[in-house]
Design a protein around this motif. Structure first.
Motif, PDB file in Angstrom:
ATOM      1  N   ARG A 245      67.804  87.222  41.449  1.00  0.00           N
ATOM      2  CA  ARG A 245      66.925  86.970  40.150  1.00  0.00           C
ATOM      3  C   ARG A 245      67.722  86.393  38.703  1.00  0.00           C
ATOM      4  O   ARG A 245      67.623  85.394  38.315  1.00  0.00           O
ATOM      5  CB  ARG A 245      65.844  87.849  39.906  1.00  0.00           C
ATOM      6  N   ILE A 249      68.200  83.108  36.798  1.00  0.00           N
ATOM      7  CA  ILE A 249      67.585  82.464  35.518  1.00  0.00           C
ATOM      8  C   ILE A 249      68.719  82.173  34.723  1.00  0.00           C
ATOM      9  O   ILE A 249      68.766  80.927  34.042  1.00  0.00           O
ATOM     10  CB  ILE A 249      66.991  83.915  35.015  1.00  0.00           C
ATOM     11  N   THR A 270      58.692  77.503  38.127  1.00  0.00           N
ATOM     12  CA  THR A 270      58.875  78.949  37.994  1.00  0.00           C
ATOM     13  C   THR A 270      57.886  79.917  38.570  1.00  0.00           C
ATOM     14  O   THR A 270      56.872  79.227  38.933  1.00  0.00           O
ATOM     15  CB  THR A 270      59.582  79.360  36.607  1.00  0.00           C
ATOM     16  N   ASN A 274      59.019  85.029  35.855  1.00  0.00           N
ATOM     17  CA  ASN A 274      60.076  84.641  34.886  1.00  0.00           C
ATOM     18  C   ASN A 274      59.904  83.833  33.742  1.00  0.00           C
ATOM     19  O   ASN A 274      60.880  83.447  33.059  1.00  0.00           O
ATOM     20  CB  ASN A 274      61.086  83.913  36.142  1.00  0.00           C
ATOM     21  N   GLU A 277      61.474  83.580  30.336  1.00  0.00           N
ATOM     22  CA  GLU A 277      62.899  83.452  30.350  1.00  0.00           C
ATOM     23  C   GLU A 277      63.316  82.074  29.721  1.00  0.00           C
ATOM     24  O   GLU A 277      64.377  81.836  29.409  1.00  0.00           O
ATOM     25  CB  GLU A 277      63.747  83.877  31.463  1.00  0.00           C
ATOM     26  N   GLU A 317      63.279  77.212  40.942  1.00  0.00           N
ATOM     27  CA  GLU A 317      63.974  78.566  41.821  1.00  0.00           C
ATOM     28  C   GLU A 317      63.895  78.497  43.040  1.00  0.00           C
ATOM     29  O   GLU A 317      62.762  78.002  43.566  1.00  0.00           O
ATOM     30  CB  GLU A 317      63.179  79.781  40.900  1.00  0.00           C
TER      31      GLU A 317
END
Ligand code: TXA
Ligand code: MG
Length: 343
Positions: A245, A249, A270, A274, A277, A317
């Protein structure tokens, strides 16, 4: 052409008349929307290929409203009956030897046919009232992400079909799992809503076709003809960042920043855990990392949304290849043309 977004029996009846008369009807299912026609009528099936711009060597799957499939399939092995008993109606397509009643155009000249019973009242009612089995690929123009709501079907197929029947957002969001039961042990040709873990409760020997989770190689061809085509692809370039993770990121932030500096419009796919971020780019929350079904449900819609926004680059992601995560990664990999950055 008629468009109707009400789940009203009169409308389904009207749409069924089109199927009976050799026409085409877009209808909702629990996976994605389908573009249907009478699977036993060659002329009708031809219209599906034409409306989608689909290559003729890509077989269609047929949809039934009951578990009684003897008219369409023969030499049905015990494992197929067990899968049907456990997972129908639901997002599972079973490949079996076809009977002569299925025209060659429907099965693209294969001697097998994919069959599924959708877990959606409107779909089953339409099949029942049409008094046949309905061949239906996903209701997108060939190569585009599958549509999971009424408006996206209109976007792709307005004016190209006889009827568009609405029915809300598709509950699963990715296409059905396809299991080839002409082989022993059966093989998964496309991962979907019914996970490998679930299938293995019926037969622990079931595996996933190796050719589909990797970048296509010349010597390794997927057994489902459709899986060899570029697929699920938005207009924007898609890149996946895969890893633990924190590292994912950081890499995402770096790639977003770099591309924005270069003047690119960047969308980020995402999850709610998350999203905070990312301070640059346009973030789209697919769902929660704790419940990947939510991610599956919104994935195709998100890819189309990125195109609406005019994205040059979509950064996604990656997900662990477990449960529904296998289906999500399969669709993402194909959308990205296997452009993956591992961190
Ligand atoms: O969830 C779904 O399965 C949706 C909804 C509408 O039911 N339908 C769908 O159909 O995804 P389509 O045509 O988009 O994808 C069917 C896939 C294609 O990759 C095709 O090549 C493969 O199934 N297929 C169909 N018949 C086959 C067969 N006899 N042997 C191997 N692969 C087959
Ligand atoms: Mg499709």
């Amino acid at each position: 052409m008629i468009k109707d977004n009400q789940e009203d029996e009169m409308k389904i009846r009207e749409a069924a008349e089109f199927i009976k008369n050799g026409g085409t009807v877009v209808f909702p299912t629990e996976t994605v929307y389908g573009l249907g026609a009478d699977a036993l009528n060659e002329k009708a099936v031809e219209k599906i290929f034409k409306a989608k711009g689909r290559p003729q060597d890509n077989p269609l799957i047929i949809h039934v409203s009951s578990k009684n499939i003897e008219a369409y399939a023969k030499e049905i092995p015990k494992v197929a009956n067990e899968l049907i008993e456990k997972f129908w109606p639901g997002p599972l397509t079973i490949i079996l030897k076809k009977t002569d009643i299925i025209p060659d155009i429907t099965s693209a000249n294969l001697n097998s046919i994919g069959i599924r019973m959708p877990d959606n009242e409107t779909a089953r009612k339409l099949i029942e009232l049409s008094n046949t089995t309905i061949a239906a690929p996903s209701a997108n123009i060939s190569g585009r992400p599958s549509p999971t709501d009424f408006e996206r079907c209109i976007e792709d197929l307005d004016g190209k079909v006889d009827y568009i029947l609405g029915g809300g957002q598709s509950a699963i969001g990715v296409e059905s799992t396809i299991v080839d039961c002409t082989l022993d042990p059966p093989i998964v040709l496309r991962p979907g809503g019914i996970t490998l873990e679930m299938l293995r409760e019926v037969d622990s020997r079931i595996q996933i076709d190796k050719a589909i989770m990797e970048k296509p190689k010349d010597n390794l061809k997927p057994k489902a003809p459709g899986m060899k085509y570029k697929h699920y692809a938005p207009n924007a370039k898609v890149t996946i960042i895969l890893g633990e993770r924190k590292k994912t990121i950081e890499k995402m932030q770096e790639v977003v920043h770099y591309n924005i500096e270069k003047g690119k419009k960047v969308c980020i796919l995402t999850v709610e855990e998350n999203v905070k971020e990312y301070t640059e780019g346009i973030s789209i929350v697919l769902g929660s990392a704790k419940n990947l079904s939510t991610v599956a449900r919104s994935l195709f819609e998100a890819l189309r949304k990125c195109d609406d926004l005019g994205a040059d680059l979509i950064l996604a992601e990656g997900y662990e290849e477990k449960g529904i995560g296998i289906a999500i990664m399969n669709r993402l990999n194909k959308a990205a043309g296997f452009d993956i950055i591992e961190v």
